[in-house]
Write a protein that holds these residues in place. Structure first.
Motif, PDB file in Angstrom:
ATOM      1  N   LEU A  67      41.740  38.758  41.444  1.00 16.11           N
ATOM      2  CA  LEU A  67      41.099  37.819  40.658  1.00 16.11           C
ATOM      3  C   LEU A  67      41.990  36.352  40.611  1.00 16.11           C
ATOM      4  O   LEU A  67      41.142  35.361  40.598  1.00 16.11           O
ATOM      5  CB  LEU A  67      41.141  38.563  39.117  1.00 16.11           C
ATOM      6  CG  LEU A  67      39.966  39.485  39.108  1.00 16.11           C
ATOM      7  CD1 LEU A  67      40.154  40.061  37.795  1.00 16.11           C
ATOM      8  CD2 LEU A  67      38.836  38.828  39.153  1.00 16.11           C
ATOM      9  N   LEU A  68      43.172  36.412  40.545  1.00 19.03           N
ATOM     10  CA  LEU A  68      43.812  35.038  40.452  1.00 19.03           C
ATOM     11  C   LEU A  68      43.662  34.520  41.740  1.00 19.03           C
ATOM     12  O   LEU A  68      43.317  32.995  41.891  1.00 19.03           O
ATOM     13  CB  LEU A  68      45.405  35.371  40.571  1.00 19.03           C
ATOM     14  CG  LEU A  68      45.934  35.777  39.098  1.00 19.03           C
ATOM     15  CD1 LEU A  68      47.277  35.799  39.028  1.00 19.03           C
ATOM     16  CD2 LEU A  68      45.392  34.898  37.953  1.00 19.03           C
ATOM     17  N   VAL A  69      43.399  35.011  42.887  1.00 15.76           N
ATOM     18  CA  VAL A  69      43.131  34.304  44.394  1.00 15.76           C
ATOM     19  C   VAL A  69      41.607  33.678  44.131  1.00 15.76           C
ATOM     20  O   VAL A  69      41.664  32.686  44.562  1.00 15.76           O
ATOM     21  CB  VAL A  69      43.222  35.380  45.453  1.00 15.76           C
ATOM     22  CG1 VAL A  69      42.673  34.880  46.851  1.00 15.76           C
ATOM     23  CG2 VAL A  69      44.689  35.587  45.734  1.00 15.76           C
ATOM     24  N   CYS A  70      40.957  34.516  43.885  1.00 16.78           N
ATOM     25  CA  CYS A  70      39.378  34.167  43.468  1.00 16.78           C
ATOM     26  C   CYS A  70      39.403  33.106  42.539  1.00 16.78           C
ATOM     27  O   CYS A  70      38.424  32.217  42.612  1.00 16.78           O
ATOM     28  CB  CYS A  70      38.629  35.574  43.165  1.00 16.78           C
ATOM     29  SG  CYS A  70      38.456  36.545  44.483  1.00 16.78           S
ATOM     30  N   THR A  71      39.886  32.975  41.484  1.00 17.46           N
ATOM     31  CA  THR A  71      39.922  32.001  40.699  1.00 17.46           C
ATOM     32  C   THR A  71      40.659  30.739  40.792  1.00 17.46           C
ATOM     33  O   THR A  71      40.183  29.842  40.958  1.00 17.46           O
ATOM     34  CB  THR A  71      40.483  32.544  39.114  1.00 17.46           C
ATOM     35  OG1 THR A  71      39.593  33.703  38.826  1.00 17.46           O
ATOM     36  CG2 THR A  71      40.329  31.604  38.012  1.00 17.46           C
ATOM     37  N   PHE A  72      42.002  30.910  40.944  1.00 16.79           N
ATOM     38  CA  PHE A  72      42.722  29.747  41.212  1.00 16.79           C
ATOM     39  C   PHE A  72      42.696  29.110  42.764  1.00 16.79           C
ATOM     40  O   PHE A  72      42.723  27.784  42.930  1.00 16.79           O
ATOM     41  CB  PHE A  72      44.242  30.069  41.001  1.00 16.79           C
ATOM     42  CG  PHE A  72      44.631  30.503  39.528  1.00 16.79           C
ATOM     43  CD1 PHE A  72      43.719  30.013  38.531  1.00 16.79           C
ATOM     44  CD2 PHE A  72      45.491  31.201  39.233  1.00 16.79           C
ATOM     45  CE1 PHE A  72      43.965  30.199  37.386  1.00 16.79           C
ATOM     46  CE2 PHE A  72      45.736  31.599  37.822  1.00 16.79           C
ATOM     47  CZ  PHE A  72      45.079  31.117  36.847  1.00 16.79           C
TER      48      PHE A  72
END
Length: 192
Positions: A67-72
């Motif tokens: 999720l962090l990869v997709c968001t940030f």
């Protein structure tokens, strides 16, 4: 599990720190708060190491970093939010599903094990849906506070964006709630 958390946290935090320094060099005045928040979010699983027992498995940690990869990285750094209009809503659905999945892990750990009694699957459904809805509401509060203090791009179209994101969050919670309702029979405890 501890090694996985340490390695992922160090790698992701380092990447976020490097991107933070690059943004500052490029003159982004808002990067102090954005970059600092990204570094803190990527180091958050390290806090799990202070718990002696945790309800989360390696899959939960990997999901968090996905999720962090997709968001940030994809969303903010590579501008997927600007390029693909569906990216924001999709992440709200998937993020809500993730929060609901964490809710199931907490339920198993904190409710089932201590009580050992049978709990209605509808209660499980409502619990999961409630956790997902709470997660969506908290995220929208973060977006609002971020727009008021740091940037003005998180809630692009105001109320329409907020309501779309909240509905997307509820959809994600309903999806995991239905899966928990019909698929996860082991979630019910034993009859006494």
């Amino acid at each position: 599990m501890k090694k996985t958390i340490i390695v992922l946290s160090i790698l992701f935090s380092s990447f976020m720190l490097v991107s933070f320094v690059i943004e500052i060099k490029n003159g982004d005045i808002n990067s102090w708060t954005k970059g600092g928040g990204r570094v803190m979010m990527s180091a958050l699983p390290l806090a799990l190491l202070f718990l002696q027992r945790t309800p989360f498995r390696v899959a939960h940690i990997l999901g968090y970093y996905a999720l962090l990869v997709c968001t940030f990285i994809l969303g903010a750094i590579f501008h997927f939010y600007d390029t693909y209009k569906w990216w924001d809503v999709t992440l709200h659905v998937v993020g809500s599903m993730y929060v609901a999945w964490l809710g199931l892990a907490i339920y198993r750990y904190k409710v089932l094990r201590p009580s050992g009694i049978e709990i209605s699957r509808w209660i499980i459904f409502l619990f999961v849906l409630g956790i997902a809805a709470l997660g969506s509401a908290i995220w929208e509060c973060i977006e609002f506070i971020g727009d008021m203090t740091v940037t003005s791009v998180m809630q692009r179209s105001g109320n329409k964006d907020t309501m779309t994101d909240l509905i997307a969050g509820l959809i994600g919670g309903v999806i995991i709630g239905i899966l928990a309702l019909f698929r996860n029979k082991p979630l019910e405890g034993k009859r006494i």
